[in-house]
Enzyme design. Structure first.
Site, mmCIF file in Angstrom:
data_model
loop_
_atom_site.group_PDB
_atom_site.id
_atom_site.type_symbol
_atom_site.label_atom_id
_atom_site.label_comp_id
_atom_site.label_asym_id
_atom_site.label_seq_id
_atom_site.Cartn_x
_atom_site.Cartn_y
_atom_site.Cartn_z
ATOM 1 N N LEU A 35 -42.876 11.368 -83.422
ATOM 2 C CA LEU A 35 -43.645 10.181 -83.771
ATOM 3 C C LEU A 35 -44.924 10.524 -84.522
ATOM 4 C CD1 LEU A 35 -43.269 8.147 -80.458
ATOM 5 C CD2 LEU A 35 -42.090 7.757 -82.621
ATOM 6 N N ALA A 37 -48.541 13.598 -84.846
ATOM 7 C CA ALA A 37 -49.286 14.743 -84.323
ATOM 8 C C ALA A 37 -50.765 14.474 -84.497
ATOM 9 C CB ALA A 37 -48.884 16.025 -85.054
ATOM 10 N N GLY A 38 -51.581 15.070 -83.630
ATOM 11 C CA GLY A 38 -53.032 14.907 -83.695
ATOM 12 C C GLY A 38 -53.726 16.150 -83.187
ATOM 13 N N GLY A 39 -55.026 16.016 -82.945
ATOM 14 C CA GLY A 39 -55.804 17.161 -82.501
ATOM 15 C C GLY A 39 -55.389 17.691 -81.150
ATOM 16 N N GLY A 41 -52.157 17.416 -79.792
ATOM 17 C CA GLY A 41 -50.776 17.879 -79.707
ATOM 18 C C GLY A 41 -49.850 16.996 -80.515
ATOM 19 N N VAL A 43 -46.441 14.196 -80.601
ATOM 20 C CA VAL A 43 -45.858 13.098 -79.837
ATOM 21 C C VAL A 43 -44.411 12.921 -80.264
ATOM 22 C CG1 VAL A 43 -46.112 10.696 -79.113
ATOM 23 C CG2 VAL A 43 -48.121 11.998 -79.830
ATOM 24 N N LYS A 57 -46.200 13.088 -75.137
ATOM 25 C CA LYS A 57 -47.225 13.887 -75.818
ATOM 26 C C LYS A 57 -47.228 15.282 -75.203
ATOM 27 C CE LYS A 57 -51.059 12.833 -77.757
ATOM 28 N NZ LYS A 57 -52.397 12.315 -78.124
ATOM 29 N N ASP A 151 -62.708 7.546 -76.687
ATOM 30 C CA ASP A 151 -62.151 7.736 -78.032
ATOM 31 C C ASP A 151 -61.413 6.472 -78.479
ATOM 32 O OD1 ASP A 151 -61.670 9.108 -80.376
ATOM 33 O OD2 ASP A 151 -59.852 10.081 -79.633
#
Length: 611
Positions: A35, A37-39, A41, A43, A57, A151
């Site tokens: 789905l 990706a981010g800081g 990890g 998903v 996640k 956040d």
């Protein structure tokens, strides 16, 4: 806390295929797609054993190596599992002690606010008010669990058909514990931080209210309230300057201004935020219609609802049966119910002895056992080595010695039994074919029908052969009849066989589909069934024939706009019901708006049926 961040803003690919470095399973969850990706990890999309989609996640290995991160992460997961709000994605599973920590939340089929604004522009005022009111309710339950989000930003707000969902609450707190955040790994987004965060002071629930005001300004204008640029420049403006609210609609100005107060004590409470939304909407109670989002954004929801099917575990290789099938213990071939089972094929004719030349059973030479065609039914007997030997070494004349490998009299007996089985199978197949031609009869009249079909022949066996040679006459699929925008009121029913399918008063009277006042759709006839199709599954006659997840009733709590239901009736009709909406709050009557497609006499007919 949640795990779902479906891609970056503006990324049109919702479900990305797994790459070589992606896992295929996580603690037993088989992964269907990535789905985003981010800081923190990556998903992934997966499914529970019951078929519900979930977002998993997987935390980056670097964070998992930090003991303080793990401690905080475990603490936040424990708190997040207590959050059960209507506007949050619940945490349903997690592992905080494994080699690579992960958590799973309910999958929300909708774009993030960031994706929606980038792709389609700012939202109308009414949508922004409903958005902020829903987010405020989410913060109420998040703060009630002892969590400060820290956040809250557009990419952590998902837009579903029935309202927003706030995700990833509490993860930033765990990330604050690791030194990685100071070495190039970005967790928070500077444009949506509060002044106390930027200055390194104490974070409180009021910090999330400041972020809520920033999200409102962004949703209404398409740009952050404190502008864009380098992180240091944005953070300086957040701490020392006033936001640019020149593009914020007048009805939202008071709400946004109060939320963006520099002093946390001056910001409104969650209850006050909801009252400000109600006042701006000129309503004492906000009502969320099903079409609360612009049509272009709603179309994105439809795309995300069509999630890839769960990855199926390959079935184990079929093992040979422990006991070989014996022709001396025949099993009657099962007749599949109308509309199911393999397609009809030309039956195999058993060998027929010419009339007038009977041979005593004890002296009959064994008949060659015909090999089944490639399309034979699953229940057709298969040749046996003993039969093959008999074909290769037939008895040359009555009473002659038989070669040892043929099995002697036992082989003759087996051959006779096989011939009897084929005769019975031929009669059963002929009966099924006659049933397809509309000549349905009760009881065990298959043999009588075979004799009737073979009138004029000298023997019953010849009559059976004549019946077996009848050519199948599969009817074409019936044409669909469509009925749009039917308002089915509670206490009313539909009869699919009617020329004009329209609601009629009454329920529990043997009808084919009723809206029960108990809050559910009911398959009234004794042989009728309902099947609720999965989100994104496209209904059709073939799909409805193939589905077997039968139910007698389906509660409205399981239904939403766009969901489809297959209806099979005891009178032989099939229908596809598409939910288009429900009666608005305050309506004097309770009803559902449905589109209905009917295939009359569709059970057990058509080239696609398998009766």
């Amino acid at each position: 806390m949640s795990g779902q961040q479906p891609g970056r803003a503006g990324n049109p690919q919702v479900f990305q295929p797994l790459a070589a470095d992606d896992p295929t399973t996580v603690a037993g969850y088989r992964l269907a797609a990535k789905l985003g990706a981010g800081g923190m990890g990556k998903v992934y999309l997966s499914y529970t054993p019951g078929g519900r989609p979930v977002a998993i996640k997987v935390i980056r290995p670097e964070f998992g190596e930090d003991p303080e991160f793990r401690r905080r992460f475990a603490q936040e997961v424990q708190s997040a599992q207590r959050v059960q709000g209507l506007f949050t994605a619940p945490v349903i599973d997690a592992d905080t002690d494994g080699a690579q920590p992960w958590l799973a939340t309910a999958y929300v089929p909708g774009p993030s606010l960031a994706d929606a604004v980038v792709a389609h522009g700012a939202l109308p005022v009414e949508a922004v008010l409903l958005l902020i009111a829903g987010m405020a309710e989410a913060l109420h339950v998040i703060h009630g669990a002892g969590i400060v989000h820290r956040d809250l930003k557009p990419s952590n707000v998902l837009l579903a058909a029935d309202g927003p969902r706030v995700i990833d609450f509490g993860i930033a707190y765990a990330a604050d514990a690791t030194s990685l955040t100071g070495s190039g790994v970005t967790i928070g987004t500077p444009s949506f931080m509060a002044p106390e965060q930027a200055a390194g002071r104490k974070v409180t629930p009021a910090t999330d209210i400041f972020a809520l005001g920033q999200v409102a300004a962004y949703a209404a204008t398409g740009t952050p309230a404190f502008g864009e640029g380098t992180s240091h420049g944005v953070l300086y403006r957040i701490v020392h300057e006033q936001p640019d609210l020149s593009g914020v609609p007048e009805r939202l100005t008071e709400l946004v201004t109060r939320c963006l107060a520099k002093d946390p004590e001056a910001r409104p409470t969650i209850a006050e935020v909801i009252r400000l939304c109600q006042t701006a909407n000129a309503e004492t109670v906000l009502r969320r219609p099903e079409d609360w989002l612009p049509s272009s954004v709603a179309a994105d929801i439809t795309v995300r609802a069509a999630a890839p099917a769960p990855v199926q575990t390959p079935p184990p290789p079929a093992a040979a049966p422990a006991v070989a099938y014996s022709p001396t213990a025949p099993v009657a071939p099962a007749t599949p119910p109308p509309g199911f089972g393999p397609p009809q094929q030309q039956p195999v004719q058993p060998p027929v002895q010419r009339p007038g030349t009977p041979v005593p059973p004890a002296q009959q030479p064994p008949r060659p056992y015909p090999a089944p065609p490639a399309h034979a039914h699953a229940y057709a007997p298969t040749p046996f080595p003993a039969h093959q030997h008999q074909q290769q070494h037939p008895q040359p004349y009555p009473g002659a010695p038989v070669p040892p490998k043929s099995g002697g009299k036992r082989g003759v007996f087996i051959a006779l039994a096989a011939a009897v089985i084929f005769t019975v199978a031929g009669s059963a197949t002929a009966y099924v074919l006659q049933k397809d031609d509309g000549q349905q009869k009760q009881g065990s009249g298959g043999s009588a029908q075979g004799a009737e079909q073979g009138k004029g022949n000298d023997t019953t066996a010849a009559g059976g052969a004549a019946a077996g040679s009848a050519k199948p006459n599969a009817k074409a699929d019936p044409k669909p009849a469509d009925f749009k925008a039917i308002n089915l009121t509670a206490g009313y029913h539909l009869t699919l066989g009617d020329d004009d399918v329209r609601p009629q008063q009454g329920e529990d009277g043997g009808y084919e589909l009723s809206y029960d006042t108990g809050g559910y759709l009911d398959a009234e006839t004794s042989e009728g069934n309902l099947v609720l199709l999965d989100p994104g599954q496209e209904g059709s006659l073939a799909v409805c024939r193939a589905e077997t997840r039968f139910a007698k009733n389906i509660y409205l709590t399981k239904l939403a706009k766009g969901r489809q239901i297959c209806v099979s009736t005891g009178t032989g009709h099939m229908g596809l019901v598409t939910v288009q909406g429900f009666s608005p709050e305050g309506s004097p009557s309770e009803y559902m708006t449905l589109d209905v497609t009917v295939w009359r006499n569709a059970v057990g007919t058509g080239s696609g049926s398998r009766s």
